[in-house]
Write an enzyme that holds these catalytic residues in place. Sequence first.
Site, PDB file in Angstrom:
ATOM      1  N   ALA A   1       1.972   7.485  13.251  1.00 18.99           N
ATOM      2  CA  ALA A   1       2.093   6.118  12.741  1.00 18.99           C
ATOM      3  C   ALA A   1       3.552   5.680  12.762  1.00 18.99           C
ATOM      4  O   ALA A   1       4.464   6.511  12.844  1.00 18.99           O
ATOM      5  CB  ALA A   1       1.585   6.053  11.295  1.00 18.99           C
ATOM      6  N   TRP A   2       3.746   4.383  12.693  1.00 21.90           N
ATOM      7  CA  TRP A   2       5.054   3.793  12.368  1.00 21.90           C
ATOM      8  C   TRP A   2       5.091   3.761  10.849  1.00 21.90           C
ATOM      9  O   TRP A   2       4.283   3.058  10.226  1.00 21.90           O
ATOM     10  CB  TRP A   2       5.133   2.388  12.949  1.00 21.90           C
ATOM     11  CG  TRP A   2       6.367   1.620  12.554  1.00 21.90           C
ATOM     12  CD1 TRP A   2       6.787   1.337  11.281  1.00 21.90           C
ATOM     13  CD2 TRP A   2       7.343   1.040  13.426  1.00 21.90           C
ATOM     14  NE1 TRP A   2       7.944   0.613  11.299  1.00 21.90           N
ATOM     15  CE2 TRP A   2       8.324   0.408  12.600  1.00 21.90           C
ATOM     16  CE3 TRP A   2       7.493   0.980  14.808  1.00 21.90           C
ATOM     17  CZ2 TRP A   2       9.416  -0.274  13.129  1.00 21.90           C
ATOM     18  CZ3 TRP A   2       8.587   0.298  15.325  1.00 21.90           C
ATOM     19  CH2 TRP A   2       9.540  -0.311  14.501  1.00 21.90           C
ATOM     20  N   THR A   3       6.016   4.519  10.221  1.00 17.41           N
ATOM     21  CA  THR A   3       6.007   4.610   8.755  1.00 17.41           C
ATOM     22  C   THR A   3       7.259   3.994   8.109  1.00 17.41           C
ATOM     23  O   THR A   3       7.438   4.115   6.893  1.00 17.41           O
ATOM     24  CB  THR A   3       5.854   6.075   8.303  1.00 17.41           C
ATOM     25  OG1 THR A   3       6.865   6.861   8.950  1.00 17.41           O
ATOM     26  CG2 THR A   3       4.492   6.635   8.636  1.00 17.41           C
TER      27      THR A   3
ATOM     28  N   ILE B   1       0.996   7.072  21.680  1.00 17.38           N
ATOM     29  CA  ILE B   1      -0.296   6.435  21.377  1.00 17.38           C
ATOM     30  C   ILE B   1      -0.346   4.956  21.766  1.00 17.38           C
ATOM     31  O   ILE B   1      -1.402   4.341  21.713  1.00 17.38           O
ATOM     32  CB  ILE B   1      -0.731   6.625  19.898  1.00 17.38           C
ATOM     33  CG1 ILE B   1       0.172   5.854  18.936  1.00 17.38           C
ATOM     34  CG2 ILE B   1      -0.780   8.097  19.527  1.00 17.38           C
ATOM     35  CD1 ILE B   1      -0.432   5.723  17.541  1.00 17.38           C
TER      36      ILE B   1
ATOM     37  N   LYS C   1      -1.413  -1.406   9.157  1.00 21.62           N
ATOM     38  CA  LYS C   1      -2.262  -0.244   8.824  1.00 21.62           C
ATOM     39  C   LYS C   1      -3.695  -0.710   8.577  1.00 21.62           C
ATOM     40  O   LYS C   1      -4.651  -0.050   8.963  1.00 21.62           O
ATOM     41  CB  LYS C   1      -1.715   0.497   7.594  1.00 21.62           C
ATOM     42  CG  LYS C   1      -0.420   1.254   7.793  1.00 21.62           C
ATOM     43  CD  LYS C   1      -0.502   2.402   8.783  1.00 21.62           C
ATOM     44  CE  LYS C   1      -1.386   3.519   8.333  1.00 21.62           C
ATOM     45  NZ  LYS C   1      -1.386   4.645   9.319  1.00 21.62           N
TER      46      LYS C   1
ATOM     47  N   TYR D   1       3.970  -3.611   7.285  1.00 18.60           N
ATOM     48  CA  TYR D   1       3.422  -2.249   7.411  1.00 18.60           C
ATOM     49  C   TYR D   1       1.966  -2.215   6.938  1.00 18.60           C
ATOM     50  O   TYR D   1       1.080  -1.719   7.643  1.00 18.60           O
ATOM     51  CB  TYR D   1       4.295  -1.276   6.603  1.00 18.60           C
ATOM     52  CG  TYR D   1       3.717   0.110   6.456  1.00 18.60           C
ATOM     53  CD1 TYR D   1       3.703   1.003   7.524  1.00 18.60           C
ATOM     54  CD2 TYR D   1       3.188   0.539   5.229  1.00 18.60           C
ATOM     55  CE1 TYR D   1       3.163   2.280   7.373  1.00 18.60           C
ATOM     56  CE2 TYR D   1       2.657   1.809   5.072  1.00 18.60           C
ATOM     57  CZ  TYR D   1       2.649   2.676   6.147  1.00 18.60           C
ATOM     58  OH  TYR D   1       2.119   3.936   5.995  1.00 18.60           O
TER      59      TYR D   1
ATOM     60  N   TRP E   1       2.548   7.551  -1.463  1.00 23.05           N
ATOM     61  CA  TRP E   1       3.707   8.235  -2.051  1.00 23.05           C
ATOM     62  C   TRP E   1       3.735   9.716  -1.636  1.00 23.05           C
ATOM     63  O   TRP E   1       3.872  10.599  -2.477  1.00 23.05           O
ATOM     64  CB  TRP E   1       3.669   8.152  -3.571  1.00 23.05           C
ATOM     65  CG  TRP E   1       3.726   6.770  -4.161  1.00 23.05           C
ATOM     66  CD1 TRP E   1       3.427   5.578  -3.557  1.00 23.05           C
ATOM     67  CD2 TRP E   1       4.101   6.435  -5.510  1.00 23.05           C
ATOM     68  NE1 TRP E   1       3.590   4.541  -4.434  1.00 23.05           N
ATOM     69  CE2 TRP E   1       3.997   5.041  -5.648  1.00 23.05           C
ATOM     70  CE3 TRP E   1       4.484   7.178  -6.620  1.00 23.05           C
ATOM     71  CZ2 TRP E   1       4.283   4.367  -6.841  1.00 23.05           C
ATOM     72  CZ3 TRP E   1       4.758   6.512  -7.811  1.00 23.05           C
ATOM     73  CH2 TRP E   1       4.673   5.128  -7.904  1.00 23.05           C
TER      74      TRP E   1
ATOM     75  N   GLY F   1       4.889  15.272  12.310  1.00 23.61           N
ATOM     76  CA  GLY F   1       5.258  14.432  11.167  1.00 23.61           C
ATOM     77  C   GLY F   1       5.015  15.179   9.871  1.00 23.61           C
ATOM     78  O   GLY F   1       4.612  16.354   9.862  1.00 23.61           O
TER      79      GLY F   1
END
Length: 296
Positions: free
Chosen positions: A68-70, A45, A137, A133, A159, A18
């Site tokens: 992660a799921w972003t 994961i 998190k 999201y 960001w 990533g």
Amino acid sequence: MSNSDKDQMKIFVTGARGQLGHDIMLELEKRDMAAIGVDKEEMDITDREAVLKYIKEAAPTALIHCAAWTAVDAAEDQEEACRLVNAVGTGYIAEACKDLGIPMMYFSTDYVFNGQGQRPWQPDDEPEPLGAYGRTKYEGELRLREQIPDSFFILRIQWIYGINGKNFVKTMLRLSEDHDSFRVVDDQIGSPTYTPDVARLAVDMIQTDRYGIYHVANTGYCSWYDFAVKIFELCEKNVKVQPVSTEEYGAKAVRPQNSRMDTSKIVKNGFCALPSWEDALSRFLEEIDYGKILRN
Ligand SMILES: NC(=O)c1ccc[n+]([C@@H]2O[C@H](COP(=O)([O-])OP(=O)(O)OC[C@H]3O[C@@H](n4cnc5c(N)ncnc54)[C@H](OP(=O)(O)O)[C@@H]3O)[C@@H](O)[C@H]2O)c1
């Protein structure tokens, strides 16, 4: 930490392909530190048995969790799928770290906060996420703290942009190839943050026991609009950027307007502050050699 301690470290990195994981692997390589980087193909994961087995066999001395799921907007319609990765998956990784008795670093986000006011968020402020999201998190933070309350690092970042991923800077540059004007939100305030700078700090931190929650960002605040204007100024591109409100822009997920984060704990705990966001942006544009792309 002495050189021999460093030589005995072996860092396991998830999400290694990533945006941030890529730069963490590079930073570890630069420092000649032993590292094992995995991504979804090697270790999903969300598969508890696979996670426990894979990490145990690798026998690391510390773990940096970047997977992660972003996809922030997609998470609104697929919250359970997002939760499985960001909260449940993080819990499995933390369980593996607990079994091995090793510290774990987790990257969280400014989206855990509700974005109200103008005061910079402190690491111990109460989270109140606005969207799916951010909720997932934050649940990941809680699962980590529950499993290994005494040896976790939570780095809330925001960001971010780097060479190896989709990000705002690349989107602006791509759009400017065939648009001479576009709209950018001017009422969300935060700090654009360059992944190699985060990676340097993360690798410094993981070699210590100065555990806890940190807010990590390049120094200084701006809006997305200011950021876009700066990108085109540095690239000497004549593009008209029109400021619009979040409401006018109309993204699916609600985003915090005040994403200012107080990063002073970094220095208080003996680490180096990140450079200014303008300095970081110049280095990134140099790294991707945007000037050369324009000249050719
Ligand atoms: N991007 C930002 O602005 C931002 C802001 C604040 C915090 N963060 C946090 O910073 C961390 C790094 O973000 P990033 O931008 O580097 O993310 P990224 O580029 O999207 O990388 C995440 C990696 O995780 C992998 N992954 C997704 N689901 C997985 C699964 N089930 N099992 C194993 N790996 C999986 C992804 O693989 P695929 O690509 O194949 O799905 C990807 O390689 C994340 O924790 C993120 O929440 C990011």
